[in-house]
Design an enzyme around this catalytic site. Structure first.
Site, PDB file in Angstrom:
ATOM      1  CD  GLU A 429      -2.928  -1.123   2.066  1.00 56.41           C
ATOM      2  OE1 GLU A 429      -2.693  -0.287   3.241  1.00 56.41           O
ATOM      3  OE2 GLU A 429      -4.392  -1.587   2.065  1.00 56.41           O
ATOM      4  CD  GLU A 490      -4.427  -5.857   2.879  1.00 52.39           C
ATOM      5  OE1 GLU A 490      -5.177  -5.026   3.534  1.00 52.39           O
ATOM      6  OE2 GLU A 490      -3.103  -5.818   2.747  1.00 52.39           O
TER       7      GLU A 490
END
Length: 776
Positions: A429, A490
């Site tokens: 991320e 995710e």
């Protein structure tokens, strides 16, 4: 025919060719005192001395460490509470020392120390001499001890371990949504080799779908000095003790500019080999030997599998067949001990994910994990996305250099695992960084062309430098794929954290959120699959979680016990493997806001009948209207309007497939806590000071189903050659609790007694067998 049964007559054969099974053998020298007997690998996990502070002079050989604690690795610097942990409690600098003597056969050879994982920065001395420093907690490292070794006397290995969150070391530098803990938390060994030795092996199956598979074996050979006599390299592909193929070449010496060579030896044609896949994870072994004549100078082996794995615009394909990926992310930490758990416990997580939750993939978020876990993934058929350490933050140039080095260390450690199908080469991320991620991607491709790369990001317009666009997408509906090769890595997770003690409304919604995402993923072949956040609840920093240092994001709790959402994953297996009926609610009349107006059962049956008090209340079918793309949609129905005040009682659920009853589940309608149970994952351990198993205690109804609001304090008493990793008085959470039992270094029988305030005591016995003595 077994290898040891071959003739010893072929050391001079140099052709690169596969030979018949009876053609060739190599042997250990008959003179056992010869120094050329192949490598010695000596575990040094026991008998360490530990101090929670690094004392001045602790690196000196003659330092008195007799007052230090004696420990075995894997070791955590603290014994932690399972929640409410002060994240600063493990962030200190500690010291370890280990005394050892080498066997006589080590004399005249090279001695290395290999650390599999130390959190987070390590400084290492041998006999008072500094041999090196390493920064990083998730990747292996080692040092050459030879110049300072006493081959006839005692040696002292000293390690300074800095477990603070240093901004110069990935993953640190900013906020971090997990805890790292501290200590020598993976195994340590001495490696004793000749001056010419095998540094690594990479076995690369080729053309596995052609009917004529091949194997190319890259032999990485290290030369501490150039050999005075000719040497050869021998490679064998083995199925157990049976040799399937063998080849020998002259060992090519390196140029004067380098002391390492990489020599590729092909094995072809091969006998028919079975493919490795998720249903039949067939493994073979490759053994590489450096020979002087027919005497072994060095020898090393790797476990491998023959398979072709590829992300395509039509999804992920394994061995030419499309496989929709369905899995969970895993953190490596455990209650009380952090990541410092041994082989048996690491393997158990893979077993839970593959055989209990029925996943076909796991992501090692957010770092390389234990080799024992990966070995089990190979054996169980659990695919792996493995990634480098990091979480959102990118540091300075030196930090980036370490991250690129982490790519190399991760791949070079794990490139033989058939379970690994994708290298994660971005910091999870993080923002784009063209030059940095060009380096990480190139590093991966330069080392391994047999696997694709991915990089986990959280925004769609991210620059794609890798082979697969891997995306964390927590919205619903999911964003459509914007690249040909696309994997969701995710979802759900922190957007709907759920505790095992939450009411039925939340447990049901948690379950259905996972089902909705997987239904959408199944709707489009360009979604290669989905890896949900996450498998198990985990310890985290202040600023994350639920205020007690825990992120309750898992489909199972931190003790590895399932929440109802795990039942969705479990229900997606074929009924031939297991018939699954998993309610997402507690059988209670008022645990939902609307009573029992929306009940959810995850099942791979095609029809359910529900009886209350022996009377048929509901017949239900899978909700294919809401979940049209799932093979096994959840069952959603209203049973509340079938009940009245006089019709409450036990629930019986009958499962049917093609009109045939295949399963029955019973749930008590009583409010009484009926049973108290105590079970362990294993009944036998090894007395090595590290071997560990989990013990779970539960309060259940009379049919064995958890009573989620039981919170009684359980008294735990352990006798015999073992120690308790956990709390001796344990208040139940969600009707259950768990501790781990670690064998000490003495054999015998360990007995754990768990006592409930009014349901009585239960006891388990665990046999502890003698361990093999460590030589050093």
């Amino acid at each position: 025919m077994k290898r040891r049964d071959f003739l010893k007559s072929s050391g001079s054969l140099l052709a690169t060719t596969a030979l018949p099974l009876h053609a060739l053998s190599i042997s250990q020298p008959e003179d056992s005192s010869s120094p050329t007997r192949g490598r010695l690998t000596l575990p040094i996990d026991r008998n360490w001395r530990f101090s929670p502070a690094f004392v001045a002079g602790a690196e000196a050989k003659d330092f008195d460490d007799s007052a230090w604690q004696r420990v075995t690795v894997p070791h955590s610097t603290i014994h932690a509470p399972w929640h409410g942990l002060d994240e600063k409690s493990y962030q200190f600098v500690s010291a370890y020392r280990r005394s050892f003597r080498l066997p006589a056969s080590a004399r005249g050879r090279r001695v290395f120390v290999d650390f599999e994982g130390v959190m987070t920065a390590s400084t290492v001395w041998i006999n008072g001499a500094l041999v090196g420093e390493y920064r990083g907690g998730y990747t292996p490292f080692g040092f050459d001890l030879t110049p300072h070794i006493d081959f006839s006397g005692e040696n002292i290995l000293a390690v300074r371990v800095d477990s603070t969150e240093r901004a110069d070391i990935p993953p640190f530098g900013d906020q971090l949504d997990y805890l790292t803990f501290g200590g020598i938390y993976r195994e340590v060994s001495l490696r004793i080799v000749d001056s010419t030795f095998i540094e690594n092996v990479f076995a690369r199956p080729q053309e596995v779908l052609s009917g004529n598979p091949k194997l190319e074996v890259d032999c990485h050979v290290q030369f501490q000095e150039l050999p005075q006599q000719p040497l050869t390299l021998a490679v064998e592909l083995c199925d157990g003790e049976r040799i399937l193929a063998r080849a020998i070449q002259n060992l090519i010496l390196p140029s004067s500019e380098t002391q390492r060579s990489v020599q590729t030896i092909p094995l072809a044609p091969l006998e028919k080999v079975e493919l490795w896949d998720v249903e039949h994870p067939r493994l073979y072994s490759v053994q590489v030997s450096v020979l002087r004549g027919n005497v072994i100078v060095d020898q090393d082996s790797r476990s491998i599998g023959f398979r072709h794995a590829e992300f395509t615009p039509q999804g992920f394909q394994l061995n030419g067949k499309t496989l929709k990926l369905r899995g969970l992310n895993r953190h490596q930490t455990f209650p009380f001990a952090g990541p410092a758990m041994p082989r048996r416990v690491q393997r158990r997580d893979a077993e839970i994910l593959r055989h209990e939750f029925k996943c076909n993939i796991v992501r090692t978020s957010h770092y390389p994990q234990s080799r024992h876990f990966l070995d089990a993934c190979d054996e169980y058929g659990l695919l792996v996305l493995e990634e480098i350490p990091g979480w959102q933050h990118i540091g300075d140039a030196a930090w980036k250099d370490l991250a690129v080095d982490n790519v190399a260390r991760m791949i070079r450690r794990d490139w033989n695992h058939p379970s690994i199908i994708l290298w994660g080469v971005r910091i999870n991320e993080s923002s784009d960084d063209h030059d940095f991620y060009t380096r990480t991607n190139n590093a991966a491709h330069s080392l391994d062309l047999t696997r694709q790369t991915g990089g986990i990001r959280a925004f769609r317009d991210s620059e794609l430098l890798e082979d697969v666009f891997t995306m964390n997408d927590f919205g619903f509906p999911l964003q459509p794929p914007n690249h040909p090769r696309y994997l969701n890595t995710e979802f759900v997770g922190h957007t709907y954290d759920t505790k095992s003690i939450d009411n039925a409304d939340r447990l049901i919604e948690h379950t259905l959120r996972h089902a909705r995402v997987h239904d959408q993923i199944a709707s489009n072949p360009q979604y290669a699959g989905g890896i949900a956040w996450c498998a198990f609840d985990y310890n985290t920093h202040v600023g994350f979680g639920s205020g007690d240092g825990i992120c309750y994001h898992g489909v199972a709790d931190i003790f590895r016990e399932p929440k109802p959402a795990a039942g969705f994953y479990r229900s997606q297996c074929d009924p031939s493997e297991e018939v699954v009926i998993e309610p997402a609610f507690h059988w209670a009349p008022s645990d939902e806001a609307g009573g029992l107006d929306r009940c959810v059962i995850c099942s791979n049956c095609d029809h359910l009948k529900l009886y209350v008090n022996g009377q048929l209340a509901v017949e239900a079918a899978p909700d294919r209207a809401t979940y049209p793309h799932l093979r096994f949609p959840p069952f959603i129905f209203n049973i509340g309007d079938k009940l009245d005040d006089g019709n409450w009682g036990d629930l019986r659920v009958e499962g049917y497939i093609a009109g045939r009853q295949v399963a029955i589940r019973n749930y008590s309608g009583s409010d009484a806590d009926a049973q108290f149970t105590l079970v362990s994952d294993d009944t036998a351990l090894i007395a090595d000071g590290a071997d560990t198993t989990r013990a779970v205690f539960r309060v259940t109804d009379r049919f064995g189903h958890i009573r989620p609001f039981a919170d009684d304090p359980i008294q735990l008493d352990l006798d015999g050659p073992a120690e308790l990793i956990g709390e001796c008085v344990f208040p139940l959470v969600g009707g259950l609790g768990a501790v781990w039992i670690r064998a000490i270094d003495k054999p015998g029988t360990a007995r754990l007694t768990a006592t409930h305030p009014w349901l009585g005591s239960r006891q388990i016995a665990i046999s502890v067998a003698p361990a093999t003595r460590e030589i050093a």
